[in-house]
Design a protein around this motif. Structure first.
Motif, PDB file in Angstrom:
ATOM      1  N   GLY A 496       9.447  -7.480  -4.547  1.00  0.00           N
ATOM      2  CA  GLY A 496       9.451  -7.153  -5.979  1.00  0.00           C
ATOM      3  C   GLY A 496       8.521  -5.982  -6.303  1.00  0.00           C
ATOM      4  O   GLY A 496       8.317  -5.068  -5.504  1.00  0.00           O
ATOM      5  N   GLU A 497       7.929  -6.053  -7.508  1.00  0.00           N
ATOM      6  CA  GLU A 497       7.084  -4.966  -7.976  1.00  0.00           C
ATOM      7  C   GLU A 497       5.816  -4.821  -7.144  1.00  0.00           C
ATOM      8  O   GLU A 497       5.269  -3.728  -7.012  1.00  0.00           O
ATOM      9  N   GLU A 498       5.335  -5.901  -6.552  1.00  0.00           N
ATOM     10  CA  GLU A 498       4.096  -5.832  -5.789  1.00  0.00           C
ATOM     11  C   GLU A 498       4.252  -5.005  -4.521  1.00  0.00           C
ATOM     12  O   GLU A 498       3.274  -4.545  -3.948  1.00  0.00           O
ATOM     13  N   SER A 499       5.495  -4.776  -4.071  1.00  0.00           N
ATOM     14  CA  SER A 499       5.711  -4.014  -2.852  1.00  0.00           C
ATOM     15  C   SER A 499       5.428  -2.535  -3.027  1.00  0.00           C
ATOM     16  O   SER A 499       5.314  -1.808  -2.039  1.00  0.00           O
ATOM     17  N   ASP A 500       5.334  -2.053  -4.259  1.00  0.00           N
ATOM     18  CA  ASP A 500       5.116  -0.618  -4.499  1.00  0.00           C
ATOM     19  C   ASP A 500       3.645  -0.258  -4.580  1.00  0.00           C
ATOM     20  O   ASP A 500       3.295   0.923  -4.597  1.00  0.00           O
ATOM     21  N   ARG A 501       2.727  -1.226  -4.660  1.00  0.00           N
ATOM     22  CA  ARG A 501       1.315  -0.898  -4.781  1.00  0.00           C
ATOM     23  C   ARG A 501       0.649  -0.939  -3.415  1.00  0.00           C
ATOM     24  O   ARG A 501       1.199  -1.408  -2.436  1.00  0.00           O
ATOM     25  N   ARG A 502      -0.616  -0.372  -3.379  1.00  0.00           N
ATOM     26  CA  ARG A 502      -1.367  -0.353  -2.129  1.00  0.00           C
ATOM     27  C   ARG A 502      -1.731  -1.788  -1.715  1.00  0.00           C
ATOM     28  O   ARG A 502      -1.906  -2.646  -2.560  1.00  0.00           O
ATOM     29  N   GLY A 503      -1.844  -1.999  -0.405  1.00  0.00           N
ATOM     30  CA  GLY A 503      -2.164  -3.333   0.093  1.00  0.00           C
ATOM     31  C   GLY A 503      -1.014  -4.295  -0.053  1.00  0.00           C
ATOM     32  O   GLY A 503      -1.220  -5.479  -0.255  1.00  0.00           O
ATOM     33  N   ALA A 504       0.205  -3.770   0.043  1.00  0.00           N
ATOM     34  CA  ALA A 504       1.362  -4.630  -0.177  1.00  0.00           C
ATOM     35  C   ALA A 504       1.791  -5.374   1.072  1.00  0.00           C
ATOM     36  O   ALA A 504       2.734  -6.156   1.013  1.00  0.00           O
ATOM     37  N   THR A 505       1.118  -5.135   2.225  1.00  0.00           N
ATOM     38  CA  THR A 505       1.442  -5.862   3.463  1.00  0.00           C
ATOM     39  C   THR A 505       0.434  -6.993   3.645  1.00  0.00           C
ATOM     40  O   THR A 505      -0.773  -6.759   3.684  1.00  0.00           O
TER      41      THR A 505
END
Length: 540
Positions: A496-505
């Motif tokens: 979702g949207e959290e995959s586009d920010r830094r530290g998403a792994t």
């Protein structure tokens, strides 16, 4: 209906009843269980106790004969039970064979299990690492493949074995400590190796003992010579597969015997060192060689070992009969009775005239008279005295029955009395001669010659047994101190949207100590620090 009537006469098996095959299978499972192996091992240890407490005929036949004389009521019972030869008895052999079968049947399946575990790959990544007792998670902005490759590199450097194929969640499975399984494998195999080594030594080896007179250079007495033939042994216990042709040909002479005694303090009267210089010859044409035989320093000749295990004194006694002829002369082995080396022995002079003479008594190495009776005050040969009773007549030597040289049969003999009618007791110091009453002759105490008891043996399986013991210790150390550990690392992108920010792994690390009870916090922190340190270096 005809088929039912036709088979109605056949025996029917009740529910729960075992047939011959099922009974044999059940008995085999019971025999080859670890519980049965441990019980048999305990029984074997208990069965060996009588062999260390009761004198054994294969080790010291003289001590066995003395024990039988001291315990006439128990002797028939012990003989029936085989307690004078425990390790050759049927019941001890039965326990040993059952233990061997149980261990082989118990160890071989477990060995196969350990061998498979040694080759196994680490298990797949669990679906929920958070359930592990040691678990952590952190976020990073690197791609999943970068994180997993970094984890593989870090774990390889720490000598973890990685899973080749993984059908679970995206992650890395690693394990180390496989040598623990190898240690278990070695330990179980070594138990069989040790038992085989002992069995080989028992079947193909032998053990014997003999008393040999030692020389006394100061008195001009020559030492006795031993030739390694079956007839030369005082007692011999060969294995079932050992033959007369298996004896190594050699001879040796005991040139001297030296003892260093402690003379001060509470340990006074204790021997500190024994040394028996010998001259030996291998084979018939071998050159003469010398060796200082000492306790725990055996002489090895071929496959045979010669051990120094005991010593004592042999007074040199001369018996002359009523005609003045020498009826007996030479060193007579006296057997120690206690730590003070108060020693018992007998002298037999059957050819004396007018009647056979028998002497029975004790040797005091260093004596003092207390209340008219001699007592020994020190085990060293400083002031020797022999005190003996005299017998004459039938000594039982003409009955055709073999008689021990350490036993005097007085059942048909007559005790020699002194002037007051009591049995005559001779107290002779070194160099003294005493005339016997009634014209029987005389007895002289001429000298004292030391003797040594040596044990001669072949133990062909000792190297195998020693190797098995060493392997067992190494395997046990490996199974105790090597800790098998499993590590799993997973990485996944947030959705979702959290995959586009830094530290998403999201990275998860889980550890499991298979031996249990270990605190893996430091190990977990070290692995995480290695992963994060690599990420910071790449960013730099």
């Amino acid at each position: 209906m005809s088929d039912l009537r036709q088979h109605s006469d056949l025996p029917t098996r009740r529910p729960g009843e075992l047939g011959a095959r099922e009974l044999a299978r059940w008995a085999w499972r019971q025999l080859t269980s670890m519980r049965t192996a441990l019980v048999l091992l305990l029984l074997l240890a208990l069965a060996a106790v009588p062999g260390s407490v009761i004198p054994q005929s294969g080790v010291d036949a003289l001590e066995v004969s003395q024990w039988k004389e001291a315990h006439p009521n128990l002797t028939p019972v012990y003989e029936r039970l085989g307690l004078f030869s425990v390790y050759d008895s049927a019941w001890f052999s039965a326990i040993y064979l059952l233990l061997m079968i149980s261990l082989v049947g118990c160890i071989i399946p477990r060995t196969l299990v350990y061998a498979r575990a040694l080759r196994a790959q680490p298990p797949a990544v669990p679906r929920n690492l958070s359930r592990l007792p040691d678990h952590t998670a952190y976020e990073t902005d690197d791609d999943v493949e970068v994180v997993l490759e970094r984890a593989r590199t870090a774990l390889r450097r720490k000598r973890y074995r990685l899973r080749v194929a993984d059908d679970g969640p995206a992650g890395v499975s690693a394990e180390k400590g496989y040598l623990r399984e190898f240690g278990n494998l070695v330990f179980h195999i070594s138990v069989i190796v040790v038992l085989v080594g002992f069995a080989v030594g028992s079947l193909r080896g032998y053990q014997g003992g003999v008393i040999v007179l030692a020389g006394n250079p100061s008195s001009g007495l020559e030492g006795g010579t031993f030739s390694n033939t079956p007839a030369s042994y005082d007692d011999l216990d060969p294995g079932s597969l050992f033959g007369a042709d298996d004896f190594d040909p050699f001879t040796f002479t005991v040139d001297d015997f030296d003892i260093t005694w402690l003379t001060e303090g509470s340990a006074a009267g204790t021997a500190r060192e024994f040394r028996a210089p010998i001259t030996y010859r291998e084979g018939l044409d071998g050159a003469e060689q010398t060796y200082d035989l000492r306790v725990n320093h055996p002489l090895s000749i071929g496959d045979t070992d010669v051990f120094l295990i005991g010593h004592g004194y042999a007074p040199v006694i001369t018996v002359r009969d009523g005609d003045g002829e020498v009826a007996y002369q030479g060193p007579t082995v006296f057997l120690p009775q206690d730590p003070s080396f108060l020693s018992f022995g007998v002298v037999k002079a059957p050819s004396a005239r007018p009647g056979a003479i028998g002497l029975e008594g004790v040797l005091y190495p260093s004596f003092e008279f207390i209340d008219g009776n001699p007592v020994t005050v020190f085990p060293a040969l400083a002031n020797p005295l022999i005190s003996m009773n005299v017998w004459t007549g039938d000594l039982g030597l003409d009955d055709g029955v073999p008689q021990s040289v350490y036993v005097l049969d007085t059942s048909g003999a007559t005790p020699v009395d002194d002037a007051d009618g009591t049995q005559l007791r001779l107290d002779l110091q070194l160099g003294e001669t005493v005339q016997l009453p009634d014209g029987l002759g005389s007895v002289s105490f001429d000298d004292v010659q030391p003797w040594v008891r040596v044990q001669i043996s072949q133990s062909p399986g000792k190297e195998v047994a020693l190797g098995g013991v060493v392997l067992a210790l190494l395997g046990l150390l490996g199974s105790l101190f090597i800790r098998p550990r499993r590590v799993w690392v997973t990485a996944r992108r947030r959705e979702g949207e959290e995959s586009d920010r830094r530290g998403a792994t999201m990275v998860e690390v889980g550890l499991l100590d298979r031996s249990g009870g270990a605190d893996l916090t430091d190990v977990l922190d070290e692995i995480v620090a290695a992963l994060q340190g690599r990420a910071e270096e790449e960013k730099a």
